[in-house]
Design a protein around this motif. Structure first.
Motif, PDB file in Angstrom:
ATOM      1  N   ILE A   1       0.643  -1.133  -0.088  1.00 54.27           N
ATOM      2  CA  ILE A   1      -0.019   0.061   0.074  1.00 54.27           C
ATOM      3  C   ILE A   1       1.016   1.141   0.004  1.00 54.27           C
ATOM      4  O   ILE A   1       0.634   2.048  -0.812  1.00 54.27           O
ATOM      5  N   ILE A   2       1.817   1.377   0.816  1.00 53.12           N
ATOM      6  CA  ILE A   2       2.839   2.395   0.771  1.00 53.12           C
ATOM      7  C   ILE A   2       3.316   2.554  -0.582  1.00 53.12           C
ATOM      8  O   ILE A   2       3.661   3.590  -1.131  1.00 53.12           O
ATOM      9  N   THR A   3       3.934   1.362  -1.350  1.00 55.93           N
ATOM     10  CA  THR A   3       4.542   1.545  -2.563  1.00 55.93           C
ATOM     11  C   THR A   3       3.424   2.122  -3.593  1.00 55.93           C
ATOM     12  O   THR A   3       3.743   2.819  -4.420  1.00 55.93           O
ATOM     13  N   ILE A   4       2.182   1.681  -3.557  1.00 57.15           N
ATOM     14  CA  ILE A   4       1.371   1.976  -4.714  1.00 57.15           C
ATOM     15  C   ILE A   4       1.117   3.571  -4.229  1.00 57.15           C
ATOM     16  O   ILE A   4       0.923   4.360  -5.147  1.00 57.15           O
ATOM     17  N   GLY A   5       0.802   3.797  -3.002  1.00 60.58           N
ATOM     18  CA  GLY A   5       0.503   5.359  -2.692  1.00 60.58           C
ATOM     19  C   GLY A   5       1.706   6.105  -3.101  1.00 60.58           C
ATOM     20  O   GLY A   5       1.497   7.326  -3.534  1.00 60.58           O
ATOM     21  N   SER A   6       2.778   5.693  -2.925  1.00 60.66           N
ATOM     22  CA  SER A   6       3.994   6.629  -3.266  1.00 60.66           C
ATOM     23  C   SER A   6       4.154   6.637  -4.938  1.00 60.66           C
ATOM     24  O   SER A   6       4.198   7.976  -5.292  1.00 60.66           O
ATOM     25  N   SER A   7       3.910   5.508  -5.468  1.00 58.69           N
ATOM     26  CA  SER A   7       3.905   5.683  -6.764  1.00 58.69           C
ATOM     27  C   SER A   7       2.729   6.651  -7.394  1.00 58.69           C
ATOM     28  O   SER A   7       3.163   7.265  -8.508  1.00 58.69           O
ATOM     29  N   ARG A   8       1.617   6.284  -6.879  1.00 54.27           N
ATOM     30  CA  ARG A   8       0.562   7.107  -7.468  1.00 54.27           C
ATOM     31  C   ARG A   8       0.528   8.593  -7.304  1.00 54.27           C
ATOM     32  O   ARG A   8       0.561   9.315  -8.170  1.00 54.27           O
ATOM     33  N   SER A   9       1.020   8.932  -6.029  1.00 56.12           N
ATOM     34  CA  SER A   9       1.295  10.514  -5.818  1.00 56.12           C
ATOM     35  C   SER A   9       2.471  11.012  -6.428  1.00 56.12           C
ATOM     36  O   SER A   9       2.317  12.131  -6.961  1.00 56.12           O
ATOM     37  N   LYS A  10       3.269  10.224  -6.817  1.00 61.61           N
ATOM     38  CA  LYS A  10       4.608  10.863  -7.783  1.00 61.61           C
ATOM     39  C   LYS A  10       3.946  11.397  -9.238  1.00 61.61           C
ATOM     40  O   LYS A  10       4.508  12.185  -9.846  1.00 61.61           O
ATOM     41  N   ARG A  11       3.013  10.363  -9.723  1.00 66.06           N
ATOM     42  CA  ARG A  11       2.582  10.445 -11.013  1.00 66.06           C
ATOM     43  C   ARG A  11       1.371  11.453 -11.386  1.00 66.06           C
ATOM     44  O   ARG A  11       1.275  11.851 -12.431  1.00 66.06           O
ATOM     45  N   ILE A  12       0.715  11.781 -10.246  1.00 65.48           N
ATOM     46  CA  ILE A  12      -0.563  12.679 -10.241  1.00 65.48           C
ATOM     47  C   ILE A  12       0.116  14.054 -10.429  1.00 65.48           C
ATOM     48  O   ILE A  12       1.112  14.531 -10.117  1.00 65.48           O
ATOM     49  N   THR A  13      -0.705  14.883 -11.349  1.00 68.61           N
ATOM     50  CA  THR A  13      -0.247  16.108 -11.902  1.00 68.61           C
ATOM     51  C   THR A  13      -0.687  17.334 -10.808  1.00 68.61           C
ATOM     52  O   THR A  13      -0.023  18.158 -10.383  1.00 68.61           O
ATOM     53  N   THR A  14      -1.817  17.196 -10.269  1.00 70.25           N
ATOM     54  CA  THR A  14      -2.307  18.469  -9.344  1.00 70.25           C
ATOM     55  C   THR A  14      -1.689  18.028  -8.037  1.00 70.25           C
ATOM     56  O   THR A  14      -1.735  16.963  -7.136  1.00 70.25           O
ATOM     57  N   ASP A  15      -1.277  19.039  -7.346  1.00 72.07           N
ATOM     58  CA  ASP A  15      -0.696  19.191  -6.132  1.00 72.07           C
ATOM     59  C   ASP A  15      -1.787  18.639  -5.127  1.00 72.07           C
ATOM     60  O   ASP A  15      -1.485  17.837  -3.988  1.00 72.07           O
ATOM     61  N   LEU A  16      -2.968  19.113  -5.032  1.00 75.95           N
ATOM     62  CA  LEU A  16      -3.997  18.704  -4.034  1.00 75.95           C
ATOM     63  C   LEU A  16      -4.157  17.036  -4.097  1.00 75.95           C
ATOM     64  O   LEU A  16      -4.414  16.418  -3.108  1.00 75.95           O
ATOM     65  N   GLU A  17      -4.238  16.640  -5.197  1.00 73.14           N
ATOM     66  CA  GLU A  17      -4.555  15.221  -5.541  1.00 73.14           C
ATOM     67  C   GLU A  17      -3.227  14.258  -5.099  1.00 73.14           C
ATOM     68  O   GLU A  17      -3.229  13.205  -4.534  1.00 73.14           O
ATOM     69  N   LYS A  18      -2.196  14.812  -5.167  1.00 68.35           N
ATOM     70  CA  LYS A  18      -0.907  14.189  -4.748  1.00 68.35           C
ATOM     71  C   LYS A  18      -0.925  14.189  -3.296  1.00 68.35           C
ATOM     72  O   LYS A  18      -0.729  13.116  -2.584  1.00 68.35           O
ATOM     73  N   HIS A  19      -1.346  15.239  -2.613  1.00 66.99           N
ATOM     74  CA  HIS A  19      -1.357  15.316  -1.159  1.00 66.99           C
ATOM     75  C   HIS A  19      -2.450  14.047  -0.626  1.00 66.99           C
ATOM     76  O   HIS A  19      -2.367  13.557   0.301  1.00 66.99           O
ATOM     77  N   LYS A  20      -3.696  14.277  -1.149  1.00 64.06           N
ATOM     78  CA  LYS A  20      -4.808  13.354  -0.861  1.00 64.06           C
ATOM     79  C   LYS A  20      -4.419  11.866  -1.146  1.00 64.06           C
ATOM     80  O   LYS A  20      -4.694  11.050  -0.110  1.00 64.06           O
ATOM     81  N   THR A  21      -3.725  11.468  -2.081  1.00 66.47           N
ATOM     82  CA  THR A  21      -3.423  10.188  -2.535  1.00 66.47           C
ATOM     83  C   THR A  21      -2.212   9.719  -1.320  1.00 66.47           C
ATOM     84  O   THR A  21      -2.538   8.488  -0.810  1.00 66.47           O
ATOM     85  N   MET A  22      -1.388  10.414  -1.263  1.00 64.88           N
ATOM     86  CA  MET A  22      -0.249  10.168  -0.214  1.00 64.88           C
ATOM     87  C   MET A  22      -0.920   9.929   1.216  1.00 64.88           C
ATOM     88  O   MET A  22      -0.724   8.991   1.724  1.00 64.88           O
ATOM     89  N   PHE A  23      -1.749  10.846   1.639  1.00 64.78           N
ATOM     90  CA  PHE A  23      -2.511  10.848   2.649  1.00 64.78           C
ATOM     91  C   PHE A  23      -3.019   9.654   2.866  1.00 64.78           C
ATOM     92  O   PHE A  23      -3.173   8.877   3.920  1.00 64.78           O
ATOM     93  N   THR A  24      -4.138   9.148   1.968  1.00 64.79           N
ATOM     94  CA  THR A  24      -5.205   8.044   1.959  1.00 64.79           C
ATOM     95  C   THR A  24      -4.299   6.796   2.097  1.00 64.79           C
ATOM     96  O   THR A  24      -4.712   5.852   3.260  1.00 64.79           O
ATOM     97  N   PHE A  25      -3.443   6.637   1.204  1.00 66.75           N
ATOM     98  CA  PHE A  25      -2.455   5.271   1.100  1.00 66.75           C
ATOM     99  C   PHE A  25      -1.760   5.235   2.387  1.00 66.75           C
ATOM    100  O   PHE A  25      -1.579   4.031   3.048  1.00 66.75           O
TER     101      PHE A  25
END
Length: 152
Positions: free
Chosen positions: A100-124
């Motif tokens: 889950i940490i790996t998926i969250g890290s990978s997804r938040s790295k690839r997302i383009t908007t800052d808010l979504e990056k923060h949300k994804t990292m926080f959730t995972f």
């Protein structure tokens, strides 16, 4: 070697928990205040995943060397006790948490908007933290009793 790895795994647990809490704090702050996903936050995201992977590698080596796990693998589950905890529960939940940490890290790295990056990292990361806290063999755990830091 087993004792040294046990100590290292026990000590590294605290470092992983600290950096995971810090990453969650930064991502929560970023998502609530709509902050820029800075280089610092990105670095913490990266080092959180890296720390989790290092802890996983130490844990895998320990799993192959542990007398508790060897006993479990030889005798199987006859009741839910510390042998079953380390043979099944701990390793299974920790593998899930690190995935889950790996998926969250990978997804938040690839997302383009800052808010979504923060949300994804926080959730995972918060989901992974909950799983990790459940899977740690705390001194007060009903299935196994381990000290906060293993010295021997």
């Amino acid at each position: 070697m087993y004792i040294a790895l046990l100590f290292l795994h026990s000590l590294f647990k605290w470092f992983l928990l600290f950096i995971l809490f810090y990453a969650i704090f930064l991502s929560f702050k970023g998502k609530t205040k709509r902050l820029h996903f800075s280089k610092k936050v990105n670095s913490i995201r990266h080092w959180t995943a890296t720390t989790a992977h290092i802890q996983l590698m130490i844990g895998i080596i320990l799993y192959t060397q542990s007398p508790t796990v060897k006993y479990f693998l030889k005798n199987g589950i006859n009741k839910w006790n510390e042998y079953a905890f380390f043979g099944v529960i701990h390793v299974f939940l920790m593998l899930i948490a690190i995935a889950i940490i790996t998926i969250g890290s990978s997804r938040s790295k690839r997302i383009t908007t800052d808010l979504e990056k923060h949300k994804t990292m926080f959730t995972f990361y918060i989901i992974a933290l909950i799983i990790i806290l459940i899977a740690i063999p705390w001194p007060f755990s009903p299935l196994t009793h381990r000290p906060y830091i293993r010295l021997f």
